[in-house]
Design an enzyme around this catalytic site. Structure first.
Site, PDB file in Angstrom:
ATOM      1  N   GLU A 176       1.313  -1.221   0.180  1.00  0.00           N
ATOM      2  CA  GLU A 176       0.002  -0.009  -0.331  1.00  0.00           C
ATOM      3  C   GLU A 176       0.738   1.303   0.007  1.00  0.00           C
ATOM      4  O   GLU A 176       0.770   2.261   0.847  1.00  0.00           O
ATOM      5  CB  GLU A 176      -0.723  -0.189   0.943  1.00  0.00           C
ATOM      6  CG  GLU A 176      -1.986  -0.852   0.850  1.00  0.00           C
ATOM      7  CD  GLU A 176      -3.256  -1.494   2.502  1.00  0.00           C
ATOM      8  OE1 GLU A 176      -2.697  -0.271   3.095  1.00  0.00           O
ATOM      9  OE2 GLU A 176      -3.527  -2.544   2.740  1.00  0.00           O
ATOM     10  N   ASN A 197       0.753   6.193   7.367  1.00  0.00           N
ATOM     11  CA  ASN A 197      -0.817   5.577   6.915  1.00  0.00           C
ATOM     12  C   ASN A 197      -0.362   4.073   7.467  1.00  0.00           C
ATOM     13  O   ASN A 197      -1.287   3.272   6.987  1.00  0.00           O
ATOM     14  CB  ASN A 197      -0.902   5.736   6.381  1.00  0.00           C
ATOM     15  CG  ASN A 197      -0.958   7.594   6.039  1.00  0.00           C
ATOM     16  OD1 ASN A 197      -0.441   8.553   5.317  1.00  0.00           O
ATOM     17  ND2 ASN A 197      -1.860   7.973   7.641  1.00  0.00           N
ATOM     18  N   GLU A 509      -9.739   3.337   0.252  1.00  0.00           N
ATOM     19  CA  GLU A 509      -9.502   3.514   1.186  1.00  0.00           C
ATOM     20  C   GLU A 509      -8.565   4.598   1.828  1.00  0.00           C
ATOM     21  O   GLU A 509      -8.587   5.673   2.898  1.00  0.00           O
ATOM     22  CB  GLU A 509      -9.240   2.827   3.026  1.00  0.00           C
ATOM     23  CG  GLU A 509      -8.146   1.452   2.439  1.00  0.00           C
ATOM     24  CD  GLU A 509      -7.531   0.929   2.963  1.00  0.00           C
ATOM     25  OE1 GLU A 509      -8.760   0.018   3.407  1.00  0.00           O
ATOM     26  OE2 GLU A 509      -6.991   0.455   3.444  1.00  0.00           O
TER      27      GLU A 509
HETATM   28  C1  NOJ Z   1      -7.972  -2.981   5.573  1.00  0.00           C
HETATM   29  C2  NOJ Z   1      -8.984  -2.378   4.165  1.00  0.00           C
HETATM   30  O1  NOJ Z   1      -8.521  -2.387   3.512  1.00  0.00           O
HETATM   31  C3  NOJ Z   1     -10.649  -1.778   4.690  1.00  0.00           C
HETATM   32  O2  NOJ Z   1     -10.918  -2.255   3.980  1.00  0.00           O
HETATM   33  C4  NOJ Z   1     -11.675  -2.558   5.929  1.00  0.00           C
HETATM   34  O3  NOJ Z   1     -12.821  -1.644   5.574  1.00  0.00           O
HETATM   35  C5  NOJ Z   1     -10.515  -2.501   7.252  1.00  0.00           C
HETATM   36  N1  NOJ Z   1      -8.810  -2.901   7.251  1.00  0.00           N
HETATM   37  C6  NOJ Z   1     -11.035  -3.427   8.053  1.00  0.00           C
HETATM   38  O4  NOJ Z   1     -10.935  -4.697   8.032  1.00  0.00           O
HETATM   39 CA    CA Z   2      -5.689  -1.893   3.330  1.00  0.00          CA
END
Ligand code: NOJ
Ligand code: CA
Length: 703
Positions: A176, A197, A509
């Site tokens: 990531e 992060n 995200e």
């Molecule tokens: C990281 C994941 O990429 C995300 O999609 C998820 O909501 C969170 N972890 C919590 O499990």
């Molecule tokens: Ca993730």
């Protein structure tokens, strides 16, 4: 009109093997453009080189192994024989970017043997295709090699120049990272340690993760990755900036001196180099799938690609939470005090189910419905926290499942393992039995945090085997897997078609909570030519509330809204999320594109593109014959002309263009867009005006 593979080719499977009387030392691609030669150095080191149209692209590069309990296999080796094979077939994908895949290659198997007392043997098998090469080591059963403990694989890739590179650091734990665009000599992965992060990172040396994509000064595109990673460690490529050379650096473990434990007979994953004159051909290539074995699961008609929504983005925005309460008795949940912001409630699930059902989105992911989230956040004592079967008091699993069935919505299970691997392994049986009982046929897994047991890394052999176990367990119960914090895709979806999709990149995200400004506009135009070459992506597109008011006013998505639509076509995945909250889709005209867009394709055409700049892809949906087109750009505005010669001249289409508004801009005006009905046939041209950070999406719906 482009030429497409015709189903009739399916029948034309041919295998031609030639037993060669004298050793040959080279093999060429079927079109003759790519050539691989093998030889031995003066010291008796096996080496290979690769050329494209006569230009050396991989200069002579040695291959070998070191072991923790045996002398290295490196020098004093002889070539005892070679075998060549030509192979061609056309195989059918149960789901994917296209239905039929041509698999045509020439193979050279070089049989090597040590000259010294142990006389250990290994083969290197090269497969040369028109779009690149793969090679792997094969260790046959033999007297002086039984259990094998590999300290390091020493496969070199000596480059012929200081290429432009798109790379992320060789992190043993996570992919990531943002992509860097530099000359090869400027790769500096170690400066990317300690990312603010990321819950886990481990970058021990100056290396890159794969796929890593390069462009030579002559304009040739190369991308390095691996295929069919099974019972072995993931690869990173260690960078020698002075000698313009890369060397395999396998992901290791702090618990063992070796990086791979194996037993003869075995083979390594394929080391793969995609070679393409045009950047677009990198994306069109199916080399990684062709290097994998055919479907081992038999009838997989139960695998159904789908769009989905999720009780998910609202947690990333901070509108609601995964956890239910901070102050409860964790052993019994008696007296637990809800804080009132829990996302996965029965009521909220029904709200999403209603919206999805009304809008033709057929599935819903629900995160945070089972107990444990309070204990996870911020703690290292992660074993035993999640059991994946015990709902929070405000989530009535029976009722949610009943309601979803009534509305014909498939529910997606979530297993956040918190990287407590033994806990998950121990709970696989109960967790999957629960899914079977309720009829779940998809699971999203997650592996946030450093691996427990301590000393293992996400991309090492121990974890590769765990991820594989989960795929096989899921296959037993007919479940498709979407892994987050995964091992990188290596084309195993051909062999295990339930290995459907994964994260393995900086997903959407990060735009919600990253403290570094989120994913910049160049991110996805790089991803399409790097990460996407490995396989399907769960990027979670479709954010309409770009500025995230009122939840995250300090953050935003760094694209226009029209680009969010284009991503459904550009960034391929069989499970595509409509990631925003229902309230931001409600009554929004642009949502029609998400309702309409397909997820499973008869064929895909990469119409234009340059790495990190822009890319346009058109895909024909299976069954309906509808076409969808997506085009995205980086921070530069651009005009792109599309010829619609891919359309079927015998059909007429209702064509709708979703484009950036004239004043659109990813930062200043991201939600400005226009919708236009176009009159188009197979002879037309469409001009797409992409704003900075923008995009365009077009649907061609058969009338
Ligand atoms: C990281 C994941 O990429 C995300 O999609 C998820 O909501 C969170 N972890 C919590 O499990
Ligand atoms: Ca993730």
């Amino acid at each position: 009109m482009k030429t497409f593979l015709k189903p009739i080719l399916l029948a034309s499977i041919a295998l031609m093997a030639f037993a060669c009387s004298k050793p040959v030392n080279h093999v060429s691609s079927p079109d003759g453009n790519i050539r691989v030669s093998i030889s031995l150095t003066e010291k008796g080191e096996p080496q290979y080189e690769v050329s494209h149209k006569g230009e050396a692209i991989i200069l002579p590069s040695v291959m070998g192994f070191s072991f923790t309990d045996a002398p290295p296999l490196a020098e004093n080796i002889e070539l005892v024989g070679t075998k060549t094979i030509s192979f061609t077939e056309t195989w059918e994908m149960p789901w994917g970017e296209q239905r039929f895949v041509e698999n045509t290659y020439n193979e050279l198997k070089a049989e090597f043997r040590e000259k010294s007392a142990l006389k250990r043997r290994f083969d290197v098998v090269f497969r040369v295709y028109d779009d690149g090469i793969g090679f792997r080591y094969v260790f046959p059963e033999q007297p002086n090699m039984d259990e094998v403990f590999i300290a390091e694989e020493n496969t070199f890739f000596n480059l012929n120049g200081n290429h432009n590179c798109w790379w992320i650091p060789g992190d043993w734990d996570i992919y990531e990272h943002l992509y860097n665009t530099t000359r090869f000599s400027e790769i500096d992965a170690l400066s990317k340690r300690n990312h603010p992060n990321l819950a886990q990172t481990h970058i021990p040396v100056n290396a890159v993760n794969t796929p890593v994509t390069m462009r030579t000064d002559n304009g040739l595109h190369l991308s390095f990755h691996e295929a069919a990673l099974v019972n072995y460690a993931g690869i990173t490529l260690q960078i020698d900036t002075e000698n313009l050379s890369m060397k395999s650096n396998l992901v290791g473990s702090e618990r063992t001196a070796h990086k791979v434990a194996q037993q003869t007979p075995f083979n390594t994953p394929w080391r793969m180099i995609q070679i393409a004159e045009k950047a677009t051909d990198l994306i069109a290539s199916r080399l990684i799938l062709n290097l994998n074995e055919p479907n081992k699961l038999g009838d997989v008609s139960w695998l159904k690609p789908t769009k989905y929504m999720g009780i998910w983005w609202e947690m990333h925005l901070g509108k609601s939470t995964w956890d239910y309460s901070g102050t409860q008795d964790m052993s019994t949940w008696i007296g637990a005090k809800p804080h009132g912001r829990h996302g996965a409630t029965t009521e909220n699930a029904k709200r999403y189910i209603d919206f999805a059902a009304e809008n033709g989105i057929n599935a819903l992911l629900i995160e945070g419905w089972y107990t444990g989230w309070e204990n996870w956040i911020g703690t290292d004592a992660r074993e035993g926290i999640f059991d994946f079967v015990t709902p929070y008091p405000d989530f009535d699993l029976d009722e949610v499942v009943r309601y979803a069935k009534e509305k014909e919505i498939r529910l997606i299970m979530h297993h956040e393992t918190s990287a407590a691997i033994n806990t998950y392994d121990q709970q696989l049986d109960t967790a999957y039995a629960l899914m079977e009982h309720y009829g779940f046929d998809m699971v999203k897994t997650g592996y946030v945090g450093t691996i427990i047991p301590q000393g293992e890394y996400h991309h090492g052999q121990w974890m590769v085997n765990h991820y594989q176990r989960v795929i096989e367990k899921a296959a037993e119960t007919k479940v498709m897997v979407n892994a987050h914090e995964p091992i990188m895709a290596t084309g195993l979806r051909r062999t295990y078609p339930n290995d459907a999709t994964r994260e393995g990149l900086r997903g959407q995200e990060f735009n919600a909570w990253a403290t570094d400004g989120g994913n910049p506009p160049e991110h996805l135009p790089i991803v399409a030519f790097t990460r996407m070459l490995a396989g399907p992506i769960d990027y979670t597109p479709g954010i309409f509330n770009i500025k995230m008011e009122p939840y995250r006013s300090e953050n935003q998505v760094n694209t226009t809204l029209a680009q969010q639509l284009a991503l459904y076509v550009v960034i391929y995945g069989p499970l595509q999320m409509a990631a925003d909250l229902p309230e931001y889709y409600e009554g929004h005209p642009a949502f029609q594109f998400i309702r309409d867009v397909g997820v499973d394709w008869e064929q895909s055409l990469v119409l234009n593109g340059e790495v990190g700049e822009f890319v346009t892809i058109a895909r024909e949906e299976r069954v309906t014959g509808n076409w969808f087109l997506g085009s995205i750009t980086n921070q530069e505005a651009r005009e792109i002309t599309i010829h619609t010669d891919f359309l079927d001249p015998a059909k007429s289409y209702k064509v709708t263009l979703y484009a950036d508004g004239p004043d659109a801009h990813w930062d200043e005006n991201p939600t400005s867009y226009v919708i236009e009905e176009l009159t188009v046939n197979h002879n037309s041209e469409i001009t797409l005006k992409l704003a900075p950070g923008g995009g365009a999406a077009v649907s061609f719906v058969v009338e």
